[in-house]
Design an enzyme around this catalytic site. Structure first.
Site, PDB file in Angstrom:
ATOM      1  N   TRP A 161      34.597 -17.970  16.880  1.00 57.93           N
ATOM      2  CA  TRP A 161      35.073 -16.866  16.044  1.00 57.93           C
ATOM      3  C   TRP A 161      34.522 -16.935  14.630  1.00 57.93           C
ATOM      4  CZ3 TRP A 161      37.250 -19.083  11.889  1.00 57.93           C
ATOM      5  CH2 TRP A 161      37.775 -20.374  12.045  1.00 57.93           C
ATOM      6  N   ASN A 162      34.003 -18.085  14.181  1.00 58.05           N
ATOM      7  CA  ASN A 162      33.738 -18.208  12.738  1.00 58.05           C
ATOM      8  C   ASN A 162      32.501 -17.431  12.276  1.00 58.05           C
ATOM      9  OD1 ASN A 162      32.064 -20.098  13.944  1.00 58.05           O
ATOM     10  ND2 ASN A 162      32.365 -21.643  12.373  1.00 58.05           N
ATOM     11  N   LYS A 185      30.474 -14.609  26.569  1.00 53.81           N
ATOM     12  CA  LYS A 185      31.921 -14.606  26.348  1.00 53.81           C
ATOM     13  C   LYS A 185      32.186 -14.905  24.876  1.00 53.81           C
ATOM     14  CE  LYS A 185      35.065 -17.350  25.925  1.00 53.81           C
ATOM     15  NZ  LYS A 185      35.828 -16.622  24.895  1.00 53.81           N
ATOM     16  N   PRO A 186      32.538 -13.864  24.114  1.00 53.42           N
ATOM     17  CA  PRO A 186      32.823 -14.090  22.695  1.00 53.42           C
ATOM     18  C   PRO A 186      34.205 -14.708  22.519  1.00 53.42           C
ATOM     19  CG  PRO A 186      33.136 -11.771  23.236  1.00 53.42           C
ATOM     20  CD  PRO A 186      32.693 -12.445  24.503  1.00 53.42           C
ATOM     21  N   GLY A 239      30.806 -24.129  19.544  1.00 52.69           N
ATOM     22  CA  GLY A 239      32.247 -24.251  19.355  1.00 52.69           C
ATOM     23  C   GLY A 239      32.609 -25.693  19.092  1.00 52.69           C
ATOM     24  N   SER A 240      33.823 -26.048  19.426  1.00 50.21           N
ATOM     25  CA  SER A 240      34.320 -27.375  19.085  1.00 50.21           C
ATOM     26  C   SER A 240      33.780 -28.439  20.042  1.00 50.21           C
ATOM     27  CB  SER A 240      35.847 -27.367  19.133  1.00 50.21           C
ATOM     28  OG  SER A 240      36.266 -27.073  20.449  1.00 50.21           O
ATOM     29  N   GLU A 261      26.102 -26.540  20.510  1.00 51.56           N
ATOM     30  CA  GLU A 261      26.204 -26.542  19.042  1.00 51.56           C
ATOM     31  C   GLU A 261      27.667 -26.804  18.729  1.00 51.56           C
ATOM     32  OE1 GLU A 261      23.817 -26.419  16.933  1.00 51.56           O
ATOM     33  OE2 GLU A 261      22.137 -25.653  18.100  1.00 51.56           O
ATOM     34  N   LEU A 262      27.994 -28.043  18.368  1.00 57.95           N
ATOM     35  CA  LEU A 262      29.407 -28.446  18.304  1.00 57.95           C
ATOM     36  C   LEU A 262      29.875 -28.688  16.870  1.00 57.95           C
ATOM     37  CD1 LEU A 262      29.237 -30.776  21.442  1.00 57.95           C
ATOM     38  CD2 LEU A 262      29.714 -28.322  21.335  1.00 57.95           C
ATOM     39  N   ARG A 289      31.636 -21.087   1.567  1.00 58.11           N
ATOM     40  CA  ARG A 289      31.081 -20.076   2.466  1.00 58.11           C
ATOM     41  C   ARG A 289      31.967 -20.000   3.710  1.00 58.11           C
ATOM     42  NH1 ARG A 289      26.753 -21.390   6.207  1.00 58.11           N
ATOM     43  NH2 ARG A 289      25.854 -19.507   7.094  1.00 58.11           N
ATOM     44  N   CYS A 295      30.716 -24.883  10.669  1.00 54.18           N
ATOM     45  CA  CYS A 295      30.374 -26.209  11.204  1.00 54.18           C
ATOM     46  C   CYS A 295      29.557 -26.982  10.179  1.00 54.18           C
ATOM     47  CB  CYS A 295      29.604 -26.055  12.507  1.00 54.18           C
ATOM     48  SG  CYS A 295      28.183 -24.975  12.329  1.00 54.18           S
ATOM     49  N   GLU A 392      37.318 -32.380  11.098  1.00 49.84           N
ATOM     50  CA  GLU A 392      36.791 -31.162  10.489  1.00 49.84           C
ATOM     51  C   GLU A 392      37.940 -30.435   9.780  1.00 49.84           C
ATOM     52  OE1 GLU A 392      34.981 -28.941  13.705  1.00 49.84           O
ATOM     53  OE2 GLU A 392      33.389 -28.248  12.405  1.00 49.84           O
ATOM     54  N   SER A 452      21.024 -23.039   6.925  1.00 47.70           N
ATOM     55  CA  SER A 452      20.799 -22.104   8.034  1.00 47.70           C
ATOM     56  C   SER A 452      19.647 -21.156   7.733  1.00 47.70           C
ATOM     57  CB  SER A 452      22.054 -21.263   8.275  1.00 47.70           C
ATOM     58  OG  SER A 452      23.159 -22.109   8.425  1.00 47.70           O
TER      59      SER A 452
HETATM   60  P1  NAP Z   1      36.453 -23.508  20.333  1.00 50.31           P
HETATM   61  O1  NAP Z   1      37.920 -23.533  20.366  1.00 50.31           O
HETATM   62  O2  NAP Z   1      35.722 -24.631  20.957  1.00 50.31           O
HETATM   63  O3  NAP Z   1      36.031 -22.123  20.969  1.00 50.31           O
HETATM   64  C1  NAP Z   1      34.683 -21.730  21.059  1.00 50.31           C
HETATM   65  C2  NAP Z   1      34.525 -20.788  22.221  1.00 50.31           C
HETATM   66  O4  NAP Z   1      34.818 -21.491  23.428  1.00 50.31           O
HETATM   67  C3  NAP Z   1      35.470 -19.591  22.194  1.00 50.31           C
HETATM   68  O5  NAP Z   1      34.815 -18.486  22.735  1.00 50.31           O
HETATM   69  C4  NAP Z   1      36.593 -20.063  23.093  1.00 50.31           C
HETATM   70  O6  NAP Z   1      37.345 -19.028  23.668  1.00 50.31           O
HETATM   71  C5  NAP Z   1      35.796 -20.778  24.153  1.00 50.31           C
HETATM   72  N1  NAP Z   1      36.566 -21.703  24.954  1.00 50.31           N
HETATM   73  C6  NAP Z   1      37.693 -22.387  24.633  1.00 50.31           C
HETATM   74  N2  NAP Z   1      38.102 -23.138  25.669  1.00 50.31           N
HETATM   75  C7  NAP Z   1      37.231 -22.917  26.681  1.00 50.31           C
HETATM   76  C8  NAP Z   1      37.110 -23.379  28.020  1.00 50.31           C
HETATM   77  N3  NAP Z   1      37.984 -24.246  28.540  1.00 50.31           N
HETATM   78  N4  NAP Z   1      36.087 -22.924  28.772  1.00 50.31           N
HETATM   79  C9  NAP Z   1      35.204 -22.056  28.269  1.00 50.31           C
HETATM   80  N5  NAP Z   1      35.250 -21.573  27.017  1.00 50.31           N
HETATM   81  C10 NAP Z   1      36.250 -22.005  26.225  1.00 50.31           C
HETATM   82  O7  NAP Z   1      35.899 -23.438  18.838  1.00 50.31           O
HETATM   83  P2  NAP Z   1      36.290 -22.405  17.721  1.00 50.31           P
HETATM   84  O8  NAP Z   1      37.592 -22.831  17.160  1.00 50.31           O
HETATM   85  O9  NAP Z   1      36.163 -21.004  18.199  1.00 50.31           O
HETATM   86  O10 NAP Z   1      35.116 -22.616  16.680  1.00 50.31           O
HETATM   87  C11 NAP Z   1      35.154 -23.591  15.724  1.00 50.31           C
HETATM   88  C12 NAP Z   1      34.329 -24.800  16.147  1.00 50.31           C
HETATM   89  O11 NAP Z   1      32.989 -24.383  16.401  1.00 50.31           O
HETATM   90  C13 NAP Z   1      34.233 -25.835  15.072  1.00 50.31           C
HETATM   91  O12 NAP Z   1      34.350 -27.117  15.624  1.00 50.31           O
HETATM   92  C14 NAP Z   1      32.832 -25.619  14.507  1.00 50.31           C
HETATM   93  O13 NAP Z   1      32.280 -26.737  13.893  1.00 50.31           O
HETATM   94  C15 NAP Z   1      32.088 -25.233  15.729  1.00 50.31           C
HETATM   95  N6  NAP Z   1      30.861 -24.512  15.388  1.00 50.31           N
HETATM   96  C16 NAP Z   1      29.663 -25.139  15.572  1.00 50.31           C
HETATM   97  C17 NAP Z   1      28.498 -24.504  15.221  1.00 50.31           C
HETATM   98  C18 NAP Z   1      27.182 -25.185  15.398  1.00 50.31           C
HETATM   99  O14 NAP Z   1      26.170 -24.496  15.346  1.00 50.31           O
HETATM  100  N7  NAP Z   1      27.123 -26.485  15.607  1.00 50.31           N
HETATM  101  C19 NAP Z   1      28.530 -23.208  14.692  1.00 50.31           C
HETATM  102  C20 NAP Z   1      29.768 -22.585  14.517  1.00 50.31           C
HETATM  103  C21 NAP Z   1      30.930 -23.256  14.881  1.00 50.31           C
HETATM  104  P3  NAP Z   1      38.730 -18.588  22.952  1.00 50.31           P
HETATM  105  O15 NAP Z   1      38.336 -17.923  21.705  1.00 50.31           O
HETATM  106  O16 NAP Z   1      39.390 -17.691  23.916  1.00 50.31           O
HETATM  107  O17 NAP Z   1      39.512 -19.854  22.718  1.00 50.31           O
END
Ligand code: NAP
Length: 489
Positions: A161-162, A185-186, A239-240, A261-262, A289, A295, A392, A452
């Protein structure tokens, strides 16, 4: 400030359904879920809530479209991306408003993200026609090698979402350029930017079935069956780290290609020989920002003793002066955090640090009233065992610790399971190179708080991920190598 009518209009303009095989359609049993504005906690709209069956229907559509898409001329794939790039630029203001409404970031930053997102399409439009191969004589002199690059195949793309648009185009751009079809899947909290983007790609001429969008409140139920099905060949996830690990396990069954990308835990190092004003500018970007919800956000500040007091004081002055409020209001620099969990987490991390001796120079509390607002906060004397040193923060909190020697700073910076990015401020050339080489991260910001760039390889080491997005290597993640052994002609 954008008026209510315009806010309603940009939300109304977006399709609220699933995109499967070129058709917008409702979810099985007509289920929907709500999208909320984090600044007001009011519902913006309801959108389709995909089930397992919808996810598999999307995979079927991607699988069916794969052969013809792979056979489409690279130039045509590039032209579609180029048209989509232009549409994004032309509509940046409306798309920015949409993003601010669903995600909270200030309008200027949302506009910046739309343009950054668009740049991935422009970059990969240019890369689509540069996919090459090889031809060589075998070392023995008998026989020839031919090397082809082909699309990986149908991909599952999952975004957070970020950065609701840029994290999508950073995957969709290379997938489209390489000739892969996809199911995307957003994030549940910010699906509208992705739905708007899908509409733009349709308008740009992307054939039916190449991009399929499934929005859902139950990501596991939709994604796991896709990963275990056997028709998807790759998953690309941002994501995470905990969710990334689950997806890696689920991908093992069918041995899928993976890009991850975690999470991050970026150290920000300031040496005595740094230009302190430049370090403050860098810190403001790296910390504030996206309301600190990046991340790449600076998570731990390590400042050398000789400049520590000056750096902390100047940073507190700048952070304390930032306007906090709804992202749609003029002059706002710090919008709401994404939800109540985020506010609670940030509050807990700050209390934990303070209970271990940290001093609050500015901020230190959430705002009262509606919306998830947390004050920009600067903490000094943060103990190394504080939770925020290893977790984080994802909020506008800058924890500062003091160091004496270069070795001490590097050891502290690398003392984390994450390895996405580090920031380094020094004017000494030798120190720059020495420290950069020893930092255990995929990226280093040297005298800058922003790394970036669509033309650069973005990604982390350790538990921050696998693979790179953007740059010349970005498209590699979506290509397979096929080697053909040729008998002596
Ligand atoms: P998240 O909870 O891991 O969710 C990311 C995505 O995964 C969402 O679309 C989420 O859906 C989905 N998801 C959650 N559980 C899942 C499952 N069991 N199976 C499949 N998909 C699943 O992370 P977030 O809170 O949205 O984003 C923040 C994290 O992203 C932070 O840790 C940040 O550092 C990281 N991030 C990393 C980068 C990079 O480039 N390294 C860039 C941006 C963000 P839902 O929305 O429905 O939960």
């Amino acid at each position: 400030m954008a008026g209510q009518d315009r806010q309603t209009a940009v939300v109304d303009a977006v399709e609220k359904q699933l995109l499967i095989g070129g058709k917008w359609r409702s979810a099985t049993e007509g289920k929907t879920f709500d999208v909320t504005d984090p600044a007001t906690e009011k519902t913006l709209c309801s959108i389709a809530d995909a089930s397992t069956a919808d996810g598999l229907a999307a995979l079927e559509a991607a699988h069916a479209a794969q052969p013809s898409w792979a056979a489409t001329a690279p130039r045509e794939r590039g032209e579609i991306l180029r048209r989509a790039y232009q549409l994004l630029v032309d509509r940046a203001d409306d798309l920015a408003l949409l993003m601010t409404l669903e995600m909270g970031k200030p309008l200027a930053e949302a506009r910046g993200e739309v343009l950054y997102a668009a740049e991935f399409f422009r970059w990969f439009a240019e890369e689509a026609v540069r996919i090459d191969g090889g031809y060589a004589t075998a070392p023995s002199g008998t026989g020839r090698f031919l090397v082809l690059r082909q699309p990986v195949g149908p991909c599952l793309l999952i975004t957070p979402w970020n950065f609701p648009m840029a994290m999508g185009t950073r995957k969709m751009g290379p997938a489209i350029a390489a000739g892969c079809t996809m199911v995307i899947k957003p994030a549940e909290q910010t699906p509208l930017s992705m739905l708007a983007l899908a509409g733009i790609l349709e308008e740009a001429g992307l054939p039916d079935g190449v991009l399929n969008v499934v929005t859902t409140s139950d990501p596991g139920a939709v994604c796991e069956p896709i990963l275990r099905d056997g028709r998807a060949r790759k998953v690309s996830f941002t994501g995470s780290t905990p969710v990334g690990k689950i997806l890696l396990q689920q991908s093992a069954d069918k041995v899928l290609r993976t890009s991850m990308e975690l999470g991050g835990n970026a150290p920000f190092l300031v040496f005595d020989d740094a230009d302190i004003d430049a370090a403050i500018e860098g810190a403001m970007v790296a910390k504030t920002r996206n309301i600190g919800q990046a991340c790449t956000a600076a998570n731990r500040f390590y400042v050398q003793r000789g400049v520590a007091e000056e750096f902390a004081r100047k940073l507190a002055e700048r952070m304390g002066a930032l306007k906090v409020g709804p992202g749609v209001e003029d002059g706002v620099a710090i919008g709401p955090l994404i939800d109540t969990d985020a506010i609670e987490k940030v509050g807990t991390l700050v209390s934990d640090a303070v209970s271990r001796g940290a001093k609050v120079l500015t901020g230190g509390a959430a705002n009262e009233g509606a919306g998830h607002f947390y004050q920009p906060t600067v903490l000094t004397e943060v103990a190394p065992e504080s939770r925020m040193a290893s977790e984080e923060i994802f909020g506008p909190i800058a924890p500062i610790s003091v160091f004496d020697t270069e070795d001490e700073a590097i050891a502290a910076a690398n003392d984390t399971e994450f390895g996405l990015v580090s920031y380094l401020f020094t004017q000494d050339l030798n120190r720059s190179l020495r420290v950069t080489e020893r930092l255990d991260t995929g990226m280093v910001g040297l005298n800058t708080g922003l790394v970036s760039n669509p033309a650069a390889p973005f990604g982390g080491v350790k538990q921050s991920g696998l693979g790179r997005e953007g740059g010349r290597v970005g498209i590699e993640e979506f290509l397979e190598t096929k080697y053909v052994a040729i008998a002596e002609p």
